[in-house]
Write an enzyme that holds these catalytic residues in place. Structure first.
Site, PDB file in Angstrom:
ATOM      1  N   GLU A 319      -1.363  -0.541   4.339  1.00  0.00           N
ATOM      2  CA  GLU A 319      -0.059  -0.228   3.767  1.00  0.00           C
ATOM      3  C   GLU A 319       0.853  -1.446   3.818  1.00  0.00           C
ATOM      4  O   GLU A 319       1.061  -2.027   4.888  1.00  0.00           O
ATOM      5  CB  GLU A 319       0.614   0.907   4.544  1.00  0.00           C
ATOM      6  CG  GLU A 319      -0.136   2.215   4.534  1.00  0.00           C
ATOM      7  CD  GLU A 319       0.567   3.276   5.360  1.00  0.00           C
ATOM      8  OE1 GLU A 319       0.569   4.428   4.933  1.00  0.00           O
ATOM      9  OE2 GLU A 319       1.136   2.943   6.422  1.00  0.00           O
ATOM     10  N   CYS A 320       1.409  -1.823   2.682  1.00  0.00           N
ATOM     11  CA  CYS A 320       2.429  -2.863   2.590  1.00  0.00           C
ATOM     12  C   CYS A 320       1.996  -4.121   3.348  1.00  0.00           C
ATOM     13  O   CYS A 320       1.088  -4.817   2.912  1.00  0.00           O
ATOM     14  CB  CYS A 320       3.771  -2.331   3.094  1.00  0.00           C
ATOM     15  SG  CYS A 320       5.192  -3.322   2.531  1.00  0.00           S
ATOM     16  N   GLY A 321       2.593  -4.448   4.486  1.00  0.00           N
ATOM     17  CA  GLY A 321       2.204  -5.629   5.229  1.00  0.00           C
ATOM     18  C   GLY A 321       0.752  -5.625   5.652  1.00  0.00           C
ATOM     19  O   GLY A 321       0.117  -6.685   5.750  1.00  0.00           O
ATOM     20  N   SER A 410      -1.931  -0.243  -0.732  1.00  0.00           N
ATOM     21  CA  SER A 410      -0.730  -0.042  -1.540  1.00  0.00           C
ATOM     22  C   SER A 410       0.479  -0.553  -0.777  1.00  0.00           C
ATOM     23  O   SER A 410       0.438  -0.704   0.446  1.00  0.00           O
ATOM     24  CB  SER A 410      -0.542   1.444  -1.865  1.00  0.00           C
ATOM     25  OG  SER A 410       0.661   1.654  -2.585  1.00  0.00           O
TER      26      SER A 410
END
Length: 429
Positions: A319-321, A410
């Site tokens: 997720e993200c980072g 994502s």
């Protein structure tokens, strides 16, 4: 039905001092032996870390979009059964967003106290306070808190014009030493502030000195309607979770759900060069990999372990980072490029300005999930998205969902309780 004193701490806008005041109240009560449970409205990972340290208890999210009414109601009821005081910190201004802090307060009958930055006003303070009180009459206002007050004379001017049914609860002083450091996503994480515990004690002292006589904490009734436990579909499965200053954006409710599904959880710190634990599935949450690029790039075994994990067909959620840490390269805000794990083709660049922000609804192959997006980086990858999120408020942020073998990635920070069955199906592999 369980009753417990409760306050909803809101404000006219972000930056008014909601987190500091909420933390001060929480620490003031906790150090006197009171059991305090604090909630944060909406998606946020930074304020809850500070509020958790202040209250000495985990801080959960209340969000009518991500979790829904029944989920929020169950969280509040559970807290009411074990606490002497419930505090809910709002998000942005009282009426901002959809759903707003006001919507949440009305839904659960929580009395609202607004924190107003009084540093640049005097008698206008009362006009702003009463305007907030009268804007939606179904919102119950229990008083107002003046923040960043210049002194006793300033405090007396703020009182002028306040009606009897909107008392000034406290006049909190303007004190630079009590401010919190910030960076591009908000407040600096609690775990990165070694002196924070002492500062929380100073906040509590300031709160008790600023408190005016007559504050009455209203008891709120919370229906006891616990959520039915999910089937233990992950029994016997071990899920590894990265957790440190580079991968710290973890909702407590997500961890609770994985355990309720029967999973055994194993946490590890990539920036401390801890090895990937033996596991059946892996979750890389977001946070600040760009601030720890050298430590991640020099990990002696992580890249190879991640590659072997995916080559074996084991689920990996990034997720993200967490997704950025799997790319070929990540360029931080200073322009320095860091070699990442090379498991997902592409590169990302962190910029000074905001790149995306908003609640997100996204269709996983196993079913729809909800969450949010908030980042300052841009991504370039040859991978074609398998889905795009939608924004319930019509905002332009609609994040892509990527699938690369058993890797799913994502920018969305997913709220697992929004669809426990889909989460279980993915991590089951």
């Amino acid at each position: 039905m369980t009753s417990c004193p409760a306050l909803f701490i809101s404000a006219p806008s972000s930056g008014s001092g909601k987190t500091s005041i909420t933390a001060a109240i929480a620490r003031s009560h906790a150090r006197r032996g009171k059991r305090v449970r604090v909630f944060k409205t909406g998606p946020d990972f930074l304020d809850p870390g500070i509020l958790e340290l202040a209250s000495r208890a985990p801080v959960y999210q209340l969000d009518l979009f991500m979790g829904g009414f029944a989920h929020c109601q169950a969280l509040l009821a559970q807290a009411a059964a074990e606490a002497d005081l419930i505090l809910v910190e709002g998000v942005m201004g009282l009426f901002d967003g959809d759903p707003s802090s006001a919507d949440l307060a009305v839904a659960f009958g929580l009395p609202v106290v607004c924190v107003i930055d009084a540093s640049a006003m005097a008698q206008t303070f009362a006009a702003l306070a009463t305007g907030l009180q009268r804007f939606r009459l179904e919102v119950h206002h229990g008083g107002v808190i003046a923040n960043r007050v210049g002194g006793p004379a300033h405090g007396r001017m703020l009182l002028e014009g306040l009606p009897a049914d909107l008392p000034l609860i406290a006049a909190f002083p303007r004190e630079a030493a009590l401010s919190l450091p910030e960076r591009h996503l908000g407040l600096v994480q609690a775990l990165e502030q070694p002196g924070l515990d002492g500062k929380l004690g100073a906040w509590a002292d300031a709160w008790e000195a600023a408190l005016r006589p007559g504050l009455a904490l209203c008891a709120v009734e919370f229906p006891q309607e616990p959520e039915p436990p999910p089937a233990p579909r992950l029994a016997g499965r071990r899920i590894a979770i990265a957790r440190d200053a580079a991968f710290g954006f973890i909702y407590p409710a997500n961890v609770d759900l994985l355990r309720a599904l029967g999973a055994e959880l194993s946490f590890f710190s990539p920036i401390a060069h801890e090895p990937l634990p033996a596991c059946d599935a892996l979750w890389l949450p977001g946070c600040y990999p760009e601030l720890h690029g050298d430590a991640l790039g020099s990990h002696p075994t992580l890249a190879a372990s991640l590659a072997a994990h995916v080559a074996a067909g084991k689920p990996l959620l990034a997720e993200c980072g967490g997704m950025l840490a799997l790319l070929d390269e990540l360029t931080d805000a200073t322009g320095h490029a860091h070699r990442m794990a090379g498991l997902m083709p592409g590169h990302a660049r962190v910029q000074q300005r905001l790149a995306a922000l908003g609640l997100q609804a996204i269709a996983w192959p196993e079913g729809p999930l909800r969450g949010h997006s908030y980042h300052h980086s841009t991504l370039e990858t040859p991978l074609a998205p398998v889905a795009h999120a939608t924004n319930p408020n019509g905002g332009k942020t609609t994040e892509a969902l990527f699938q690369h073998g058993s890797l799913r990635a994502s920018y969305v920070h997913h709220y697992f309780p929004s669809n426990p069955e889909a989460v279980a199906e993915f991590f089951k592999g």
